[in-house]
Structures are given as C-alpha cells and as structure tokens.
Motif scaffolding. Structure first.
Motif, PDB file in Angstrom:
ATOM      1  N   LEU A   1      -2.570   9.287  19.037  1.00 20.17           N
ATOM      2  CA  LEU A   1      -2.874   8.239  19.857  1.00 20.17           C
ATOM      3  C   LEU A   1      -2.511   7.066  19.856  1.00 20.17           C
ATOM      4  N   GLY A   2      -1.349   6.324  19.210  1.00 27.17           N
ATOM      5  CA  GLY A   2      -1.216   4.793  19.080  1.00 27.17           C
ATOM      6  C   GLY A   2      -1.667   4.752  18.219  1.00 27.17           C
ATOM      7  N   VAL A   3      -1.700   5.070  17.292  1.00 32.16           N
ATOM      8  CA  VAL A   3      -2.469   3.701  15.711  1.00 32.16           C
ATOM      9  C   VAL A   3      -1.563   3.973  15.509  1.00 32.16           C
ATOM     10  N   GLN A   4      -1.150   2.871  14.536  1.00 36.26           N
ATOM     11  CA  GLN A   4       0.142   2.161  14.067  1.00 36.26           C
ATOM     12  C   GLN A   4      -0.158   2.350  12.623  1.00 36.26           C
ATOM     13  N   GLU A   5       1.031   3.702  11.806  1.00 36.28           N
ATOM     14  CA  GLU A   5       0.675   3.681  10.403  1.00 36.28           C
ATOM     15  C   GLU A   5       1.023   2.353   9.617  1.00 36.28           C
ATOM     16  N   HIS A   6       0.157   2.026   8.903  1.00 34.33           N
ATOM     17  CA  HIS A   6       0.354   1.064   7.358  1.00 34.33           C
ATOM     18  C   HIS A   6       1.021   2.455   6.021  1.00 34.33           C
ATOM     19  N   PHE A   7       0.447   3.045   6.465  1.00 33.31           N
ATOM     20  CA  PHE A   7       0.330   4.050   4.689  1.00 33.31           C
ATOM     21  C   PHE A   7       0.034   5.614   5.051  1.00 33.31           C
ATOM     22  N   TRP A   8       0.922   5.780   4.840  1.00 30.48           N
ATOM     23  CA  TRP A   8       0.146   7.679   3.986  1.00 30.48           C
ATOM     24  C   TRP A   8       0.666   8.123   2.465  1.00 30.48           C
ATOM     25  N   LYS A   9       0.028   7.824   1.810  1.00 30.82           N
ATOM     26  CA  LYS A   9       0.482   8.047   0.534  1.00 30.82           C
ATOM     27  C   LYS A   9       0.297   6.698  -0.630  1.00 30.82           C
ATOM     28  N   ILE A  10      -0.539   7.031  -1.340  1.00 28.57           N
ATOM     29  CA  ILE A  10      -0.379   6.407  -2.398  1.00 28.57           C
ATOM     30  C   ILE A  10      -0.053   7.278  -3.150  1.00 28.57           C
ATOM     31  N   ALA A  11       0.223   5.827  -4.608  1.00 34.04           N
ATOM     32  CA  ALA A  11       0.435   6.201  -5.687  1.00 34.04           C
ATOM     33  C   ALA A  11      -0.698   6.160  -6.313  1.00 34.04           C
ATOM     34  N   GLN A  12      -1.628   7.582  -6.105  1.00 26.75           N
ATOM     35  CA  GLN A  12      -2.531   7.384  -7.179  1.00 26.75           C
ATOM     36  C   GLN A  12      -3.386   9.146  -7.401  1.00 26.75           C
ATOM     37  N   LYS A  13      -4.220   9.282  -8.434  1.00 26.99           N
ATOM     38  CA  LYS A  13      -4.680  10.739  -8.301  1.00 26.99           C
ATOM     39  C   LYS A  13      -5.563  10.456  -8.820  1.00 26.99           C
ATOM     40  N   PRO A  14      -6.900  11.090  -8.579  1.00 29.48           N
ATOM     41  CA  PRO A  14      -6.607  11.820  -6.916  1.00 29.48           C
ATOM     42  C   PRO A  14      -6.883  10.964  -5.655  1.00 29.48           C
ATOM     43  N   GLY A  15      -6.345  11.204  -4.431  1.00 28.66           N
ATOM     44  CA  GLY A  15      -6.422  10.356  -3.601  1.00 28.66           C
ATOM     45  C   GLY A  15      -5.405  10.640  -2.891  1.00 28.66           C
ATOM     46  N   LYS A  16      -4.383  10.775  -3.244  1.00 32.84           N
ATOM     47  CA  LYS A  16      -3.322  10.508  -3.162  1.00 32.84           C
ATOM     48  C   LYS A  16      -2.844  10.789  -1.427  1.00 32.84           C
ATOM     49  N   PRO A  17      -3.001  11.374  -0.860  1.00 35.63           N
ATOM     50  CA  PRO A  17      -2.180  11.465   0.426  1.00 35.63           C
ATOM     51  C   PRO A  17      -3.096  10.916   1.493  1.00 35.63           C
ATOM     52  N   LEU A  18      -3.629   9.517   1.567  1.00 37.22           N
ATOM     53  CA  LEU A  18      -4.589   8.162   1.867  1.00 37.22           C
ATOM     54  C   LEU A  18      -3.658   8.432   3.414  1.00 37.22           C
ATOM     55  N   PHE A  19      -4.048   8.200   4.672  1.00 36.95           N
ATOM     56  CA  PHE A  19      -3.683   7.375   5.534  1.00 36.95           C
ATOM     57  C   PHE A  19      -4.774   5.602   5.645  1.00 36.95           C
ATOM     58  N   PHE A  20      -3.415   4.727   5.954  1.00 41.14           N
ATOM     59  CA  PHE A  20      -4.435   3.793   6.061  1.00 41.14           C
ATOM     60  C   PHE A  20      -3.802   3.855   8.004  1.00 41.14           C
ATOM     61  N   GLY A  21      -4.382   3.220   9.491  1.00 40.76           N
ATOM     62  CA  GLY A  21      -3.470   2.659  10.088  1.00 40.76           C
ATOM     63  C   GLY A  21      -4.368   1.633  11.158  1.00 40.76           C
ATOM     64  N   THR A  22      -3.852   1.094  11.970  1.00 41.19           N
ATOM     65  CA  THR A  22      -4.410   0.320  12.727  1.00 41.19           C
ATOM     66  C   THR A  22      -4.689   0.846  14.213  1.00 41.19           C
ATOM     67  N   ARG A  23      -5.099   0.327  15.206  1.00 42.95           N
ATOM     68  CA  ARG A  23      -5.093   0.352  16.889  1.00 42.95           C
ATOM     69  C   ARG A  23      -6.201  -0.869  17.367  1.00 42.95           C
ATOM     70  N   GLY A  24      -4.912  -1.881  17.716  1.00 44.03           N
ATOM     71  CA  GLY A  24      -5.966  -2.810  18.110  1.00 44.03           C
ATOM     72  C   GLY A  24      -6.642  -3.694  16.600  1.00 44.03           C
ATOM     73  N   SER A  25      -8.388  -3.825  16.832  1.00 42.24           N
ATOM     74  CA  SER A  25      -8.901  -4.087  15.639  1.00 42.24           C
ATOM     75  C   SER A  25      -9.929  -2.670  15.036  1.00 42.24           C
ATOM     76  N   SER A  26      -9.374  -2.064  15.777  1.00 39.89           N
ATOM     77  CA  SER A  26     -10.092  -1.018  14.450  1.00 39.89           C
ATOM     78  C   SER A  26      -8.905   0.126  13.079  1.00 39.89           C
ATOM     79  N   LEU A  27      -9.502   0.091  12.810  1.00 39.74           N
ATOM     80  CA  LEU A  27      -9.269   0.637  10.917  1.00 39.74           C
ATOM     81  C   LEU A  27      -9.205   1.840  11.152  1.00 39.74           C
ATOM     82  N   ILE A  28      -8.725   3.053  10.597  1.00 39.27           N
ATOM     83  CA  ILE A  28      -8.202   4.479  10.290  1.00 39.27           C
ATOM     84  C   ILE A  28      -7.874   4.736   9.213  1.00 39.27           C
ATOM     85  N   PHE A  29      -8.995   4.625   8.641  1.00 38.91           N
ATOM     86  CA  PHE A  29      -8.889   5.558   7.610  1.00 38.91           C
ATOM     87  C   PHE A  29      -9.005   7.440   7.376  1.00 38.91           C
ATOM     88  N   GLY A  30      -7.684   8.146   6.421  1.00 37.54           N
ATOM     89  CA  GLY A  30      -7.721   9.583   7.015  1.00 37.54           C
ATOM     90  C   GLY A  30      -7.445   9.530   5.690  1.00 37.54           C
TER      91      GLY A  30
END
Ligand code: AMP
Ligand code: MG
Length: 409
Positions: free
Chosen positions: A268-297
């Motif tokens: 859908l054109g979301v720019q991925e800034h990261f997917w996966k953080i070195a953390q436990k729990p919650g490693k596969p956290l997705f963060f992206g933006t599209r325009g001014s929207s912030l997207i958290f998976g």
C-alpha cells in the motif's frame, strides 16, 4: 534488527503536532489546552456573604450577647441572584443569604443562628458581637480579573472543566488529537460472549487497545477485527491510510505463513522504517510511514502488544499534543533478580513502591511469557533493562516505567 534506542529515535523524528481546534469546554477532558485561560471577571465577582445571616455594621453590635442582645432595624433582603442596592444606616441590618451581595455600609455578617431569626419583624435581635469582615467573601480574593487561571499546555481534568465553567468560557482552544485506527488480526480470534472452541482465542488486544488509546488521549476513528486474509487486510488498511494519523495493528507481522500484515503495508506504499527490534517481548515490531500517517504493526501476543504500545505508541499520541507524560522513567532498586539478555532489551511487567525510607523498590513479575497477560494484573509498571552480560541481582538498579494511570504502591 535495530536497537530500542534507534527505534525510539526513528519514531520520534516522525512525530508532528497536529495543530489546534476550538472545542466546547465540557468536551475537553484529557485534552491539552492550547491557550492561557484568563479570568474575565474577578472571583468572587463582588463582596458577598459566606453564610445565611444578617449584614450589619460591626460597631452596632458591640457588647451584644445572649442575655443582652442589640436590637437593629431591618432594612431589606439580599439573596443570591437578586441584585440588591441596600445601604445600611447606623442601627440597621439586612437579611443576607449565602452568595448575596453585601449591602453598602455593612462590614460584617452575623449568622442567623445568632439572631432572633428571619422573621418578618422590623426589629431584629442580635445575640453576638460581630467582627469586621466576618463571613464576607471579598471581591477578587480568590482570583483577580486578568489573572492566568489555567496555563497553556495543561491537560484538562475535572478541576479544569469546573474552572472553565466558573469563568464562563464556552469554547476553548485545545491541541488536535491524532485520529487512530485499531486493527486486530487473526483467524483464531473470537469475541467475548461467544462459546470458545478448541484452537480459538478470545480477542483481548482489541479491547485493551481501545482502552489504552482512550487513556493516551487520541480519537479512535476506525476499529476492526480482520482475518488473516490479504484482501481483507488491504481493504481495511487502505481506508485507514486515507483518514488516520496513526494506525495500530496487532498480529500477523512475524514469520508465520499467514502473516501478511507487513507485506500488505508495503504494497500500500507504506515506507518501512524498521521491522524487528532487539527486544523481548515484541521483537517483530513494524514501523512505517505514508505521508503524515504513522503505522505500527505490533506482534499479536498480548504482553508484546501492551508493552510495545506503552513504549512506542503512547509517547507518540502524547507528544503529538505536547502532553506531559506522567509515565516517565524512574530508577528503582530490584528486590528480585531480573533476567538480562545478552542481545535483547528486556521488558517485564512489575510492581514498584516507595518504602518507609523513601526508597523506590520494584519486583518483576514471575510470569515471563509474552502470552501471559495476567502478568499485567497486579503490576503498576514496566521494568526494562538494556542488553548485558550479567543478570541484574536483587539490590541492583533498574529502569521503571510507571504505567500512566497507576501510582507507586
Ligand atoms: P501473531 O503475532 O499473529 O503470530 O500472534 C501471536 C500470538 O498472539 C498467537 O498465539 C495469537 O493467537 C495471539 N494473538 C494474536 N492476536 C491476538 C488478540 N487480538 N488477542 C489475543 N491474542 C492474540
Ligand atoms: Mg496471527
């Protein structure tokens, strides 16, 4: 995989203020004031009585007591809401109710209990000597006209709503709340109220997010439960991207065969800034933006979802309104060992309290699994430790994130 610090930095760079809007004063709970509130009138607005009684000239009551009362002549009645223009001459008194204007010439109130009472009689007996100023609320004694009563940046609670009404403010300027979409995904999810079959799971994240977002102070404009189906995800995410400042989804973002969330965001054109953080729990956290929207998976396990929300999304919602978070980090002392990971940042729910010597102590939950949401039940904080070589021991320092709505206890 990136570090927690890096992830937080990337997110914070994408936070922006959304501007201000004018809102009816009694719809402003949990909003951030974008203007100073100036007293348009002094408070009290005029000298008035604090008690039901008689306005007198104190000098006229000198020596009055139960056995030798002073007799005064009734000159009129002043009650709350009725503007009276009585002027007391020496030897006169006036009935004056709580909130009623103090007649000219009067300098004290004798409470009705110390008089012959609110009779229709012209002659009133006063049984107690009055002191000058007694039971009189002076004009402006609480707030002067022109004073700043509430400062810009204040988060509005019941007290502020009461004060806005006190000064007659109808509309006030507040920071705009971000518009949020909440999605939970998973074929296994069923809603509370339905009979559960083996393999199904009650959808807890959805209701947890609804409440968390409300507490953080955002506006929920879309909320859906979606199957692990690309078409359905696409349809809902597409719509949310048109109308939301923040999109929060849980589940379907890790390595599973039916985890389509990341793929759909990318398509859908979301720019991925990261997917996966070195953390436990919650490693596969997705963060992206599209325009001014912030997207958290967010990952679907409820503890991961909760902790990721508190650490990464709550600050966005609060900072985008210039809200002062009360869940800042504190340093406390562990009363139990904390499991440090060599590569990952560790988070655990915990309890924190101030002991009788004023020391901030804490203990992590013993329920470590990211599926164990009951770990949050008697917790008031999230404890966290960066990666390290050694386990933290009882007596060591650790970072405590007090949950917004909790206290140390
Ligand atoms: P996922 O991230 O989709 O792989 O899900 C990880 C785990 O979290 C699975 O056991 C899911 O059943 C569970 N889970 C996912 N979404 C929810 C939800 N909304 N409520 C409760 N548990 C969930
Ligand atoms: Mg899933």
């Amino acid at each position: 995989m990136i570090s927690v610090k890096k992830a937080q930095l990337i997110i914070s760079k994408n936070i922006r203020l959304l501007g201000v809007e004018s809102v009816l004063f009694n719809n402003t709970r949990n909003r951030v004031l974008a203007q100073d509130i100036i007293a348009s009138i002094p408070m009290p607005q005029f000298d008035n009585s604090a008690m039901d009684g008689f306005a007198v000239r104190a000098a006229d009551t000198e020596g009055a007591n139960q056995s030798s009362p002073k007799t005064l002549i009734m000159a009129g009645v002043s009650s709350a809401g009725a503007s009276s223009n009585i002027t007391l001459q020496p030897g006169e008194c006036a009935q004056c109710m709580t909130g009623g204007k103090i007649p000219k010439g009067a300098d004290s109130i004798v409470i009705v209990e110390n008089s012959s009472g609110f009779l229709d009689s012209k002659r009133i007996e006063i049984f107690k000597e009055a002191k000058i100023g007694e039971h009189i609320r002076k004009q402006g004694e609480e707030v002067q006209k022109g004073d700043v009563v509430i400062s810009k940046g204040t988060c509005i609670t019941s007290s502020e709503i009461g004060i806005l009404a006190t000064f007659g403010c109808e509309k006030v300027s507040v920071m705009i709340k971000p518009k949020v979409a909440i999605f939970t995904t998973g074929n296994e999810l069923i809603e509370p109220g339905n009979k559960i079959r083996l393999g199904q799971i009650y959808n807890s994240n959805f209701y947890m997010f609804l409440d968390l977002v409300e507490q953080s102070g955002a506006e929920i404009v879309m909320s859906e439960v979606i199957k692990d189906d690309k078409g359905s995800l696409e349809k809902s995410f597409y719509k949310a991207l048109q109308i939301c400042d923040i999109i929060i989804s849980s589940g379907g973002v890790s390595m599973g065969r039916f985890d389509y969330v990341r793929e759909v965001y990318n398509e859908l054109g979301v720019q991925e800034h990261f997917w996966k953080i070195a953390q436990k729990p919650g490693k596969p956290l997705f963060f992206g933006t599209r325009g001014s929207s912030l997207i958290f998976g967010l990952p679907g396990n409820p503890v991961s979802s909760f902790i990721c929300y508190m650490k990464y999304i709550d600050p966005v919602i609060q900072n985008s309104q210039n809200k002062k978070r009360n869940s800042e980090e504190h340093q406390g002392i562990l009363t139990k060992d904390f499991p440090v990971d060599s590569k990952k940042h560790r988070y655990l729910f915990g309890k924190s309290w101030i002991d009788s010597h004023g020391k901030l102590l804490c203990t992590p939950t013993s329920k470590m699994g990211s599926h164990m949401l009951t770990a949050s039940l008697r917790s008031n904080c999230i404890l966290e430790s960066p990666p390290g070589k050694h386990e933290l021991k009882a007596g060591d320092k650790i970072t405590i994130n007090l949950l917004n709505w909790r206290n140390f206890k």
